[in-house]
Design an enzyme around this catalytic site. Structure first.
Site, PDB file in Angstrom:
ATOM      1  N   ASP A 148       0.653  -1.078  -0.111  1.00 17.97           N
ATOM      2  CA  ASP A 148      -0.248   0.048  -0.013  1.00 17.97           C
ATOM      3  C   ASP A 148       0.866   1.152  -0.095  1.00 17.97           C
ATOM      4  OD1 ASP A 148      -2.314  -1.392   0.118  1.00 17.97           O
ATOM      5  OD2 ASP A 148      -2.521  -1.466   2.122  1.00 17.97           O
ATOM      6  N   ASP A 192      -0.864   2.362   9.996  1.00 19.78           N
ATOM      7  CA  ASP A 192      -2.200   1.465   9.871  1.00 19.78           C
ATOM      8  C   ASP A 192      -2.130   0.406  10.973  1.00 19.78           C
ATOM      9  OD1 ASP A 192      -2.781   3.194   7.967  1.00 19.78           O
ATOM     10  OD2 ASP A 192      -3.077   1.409   6.279  1.00 19.78           O
ATOM     11  N   ARG A 206      -7.424  11.952  10.413  1.00 19.96           N
ATOM     12  CA  ARG A 206      -7.282  10.628  10.869  1.00 19.96           C
ATOM     13  C   ARG A 206      -6.167  10.785  11.698  1.00 19.96           C
ATOM     14  NH1 ARG A 206      -7.920   6.107   5.706  1.00 19.96           N
ATOM     15  NH2 ARG A 206      -9.934   6.688   5.296  1.00 19.96           N
ATOM     16  N   ASP A 251       0.530   6.159   1.153  1.00 16.23           N
ATOM     17  CA  ASP A 251      -0.949   5.607   1.776  1.00 16.23           C
ATOM     18  C   ASP A 251      -0.964   6.265   3.155  1.00 16.23           C
ATOM     19  OD1 ASP A 251      -3.458   4.503   1.830  1.00 16.23           O
ATOM     20  OD2 ASP A 251      -2.712   2.745   2.512  1.00 16.23           O
TER      21      ASP A 251
END
Length: 457
Positions: free
Chosen positions: A249, A277, A329, A273
């Site tokens: 990603d 994560d 985020r 990206d």
């Protein structure tokens, strides 16, 4: 997906059975051939997720806040802002030459001028849900001497890829300042510490780190910037196994079905990206003391609405600085629980903290400085969910500090986010978080540190 309708207690059976159906997990996991090796790793990782879940998270959040308060008291910085500014500057020495820090994690190790000889003391300092992370403490020191990344199947001894794919605990350090361009994602195995103290280590211009179905990893004092997608291919993922990977990603650090992870004093910017994560049952994680800038989608906790295993996700985000040119985020959460404590949010464009699928978000003692745009003053964002549903979600704010019109929309019931502990914690642990007014000092040294052997860091 079938497992979404089953009780989490039966997840081991369901998750393992799904791995036999190669197509579904391999697409998401970037594993082109889901062989017996990966099936076993997936099963082991899921078992670790279930074992690492803390049923009484109040124990963890109060333990963190207790130590944060203790650090303030023992530095003499608990008697008001004037004394704090006049006597103590986080990350510096006092006039008498003795190191002092207001930050409970840093104060645990940075005052030791022999830190380079006592590197593994770092493992005593982690707080939050990643508390049990020890990384490579039980293994030898491995010195990276070669910045190349030329052979993905038979990594050259002395390279970072060779170090992280060994099937034993290792504490990995670097012989000198290095710029490392990873040709493909770096597959890190269990029980590793990547420790960049004493030099400057830049992971840049190539792929990032992947922690997939592993446990017990520390990443400390590393620069990561301009991370790009890897095109996949045959890549070694352990000492005895390699496999075919699909396109990655472009995350800086991808935590996939991993447990007991601590990321500390990392400086990150510009990933293709996400920066970090944490998905597919990843839990028992602490992200601390890091400086994040120049990015759109910063932290993603929980990747898909169908991944209900993320109800077991528990993450601490503490003492970080969310800096210039960030958009959203910080984090964005599905399911699970996130303790966001004593961070400095100086920049965002859309929102700071968001999510859906009924996550629990406990925001304590952060500083939020809103952007000038009037429509983006709200810290929080509930995505794809009507008010009638999200009004019961437990999103709580305590002792946060709001500037330039910032505001946090709370929901749920105060203190409803944690059941009464089965083994009650001592009263001294029941303590309020450090207020957001002190965050500037607590996060002053967020990001990589300039540590020099023989001197306190």
């Amino acid at each position: 997906m079938a497992f979404a309708y089953l009780n989490l207690g039966s997840y081991v059976i369901v998750f393992v059975s799904l791995s036999i159906a190669i197509v579904a997990p391999s697409v998401q996991a970037h594993i082109a051939v889901f062989d017996d090796y990966w099936t076993q790793r997936q099963a082991n990782a899921l078992r670790q997720t279930m074992e690492s879940y803390e049923p009484n998270p109040l124990n963890v959040t109060n333990h963190f806040n207790y130590h944060a308060a203790l650090a303030m008291e023992t530095t003499g910085a608990d008697n008001g802002p004037r004394r704090e500014l006049g006597q103590v500057k986080a990350g510096q020495k006092t006039r008498g030459g003795r190191f002092r820090s207001l930050n409970a994690i840093d104060r645990c190790w940075r005052g030791d001028k022999n830190w380079a000889k006592n590197r593994k003391k770092l493992t005593d300092c982690v707080l939050g849900f990643g508390l049990k992370t020890t990384g490579g403490k039980n293994g030898p020191i491995y010195v990276v001497t070669d910045a190349s990344d030329d052979d993905l199947l038979s990594p050259k001894p002395g390279t970072l890829r060779h170090a992280v794919t060994r099937d034993r605990p290792l504490w990995i350090i670097f012989a000198r300042t290095m710029v490392i361009k990873l040709q493909q994602e770096l597959m890190i195995t269990n029980d590793k510490t990547i420790d960049g103290r004493g030099v400057s280590v830049y992971i840049t211009g190539g792929a990032g780190f992947t922690l997939q179905f592993v446990k017990n990893v520390i990443i400390h004092n590393i620069h990561m910037k301009f991370i790009k997608r890897g095109f996949g291919g045959l890549i070694r993922d352990s000492e005895e196994h390699f496999g075919l990977r699909t396109i990655s990603d472009g995350d800086g650090i991808n935590i996939f079905g991993a447990t007991n992870i601590w990321i500390d004093h990392v400086s990150m910017r510009n990933c293709s990206d996400g920066m970090i994560d944490a998905i597919m049952g990843s839990t028992a994680i602490t992200i601390s003391n890091s400086h994040l800038t120049d990015h759109n989608e910063v932290l993603l906790f929980g990747g898909k609405d169908g991944d209900v295993i993320d109800k077991k996700m528990q993450i601490t985000v503490a003492f970080n600085h969310f800096g210039k040119r960030l958009n959203q985020r910080m984090p964005r959460v599905r399911y699970g629980m996130v303790h966001v404590v004593n961070n400095d949010y100086t920049h965002w464009e859309m929102y700071a903290i968001g999510g859906n699928k009924n996550p629990t978000i406990i925001s304590q003692g952060n500083r939020f400085i809103a952007p000038h745009k009037e429509t983006c003053k709200q810290v929080t964002k509930r995505e794809y969910t009507p008010y009638t549903e999200w009004k019961s979600w437990n999103w709580q704010s305590e002792r946060d500090y709001f500037l330039n019109g910032a505001y946090f929309v709370q929901s749920g019931k105060s203190n409803a986010w944690s059941a009464a502990p089965k083994n009650p914690i001592p009263k001294e642990f029941t303590i309020r978080p450090q207020p957001g007014t002190k965050v500037r000092s607590l996060t002053k040294d967020a990001g990589t540190l300039d540590c020099r052997p023989g001197k306190s860091c």
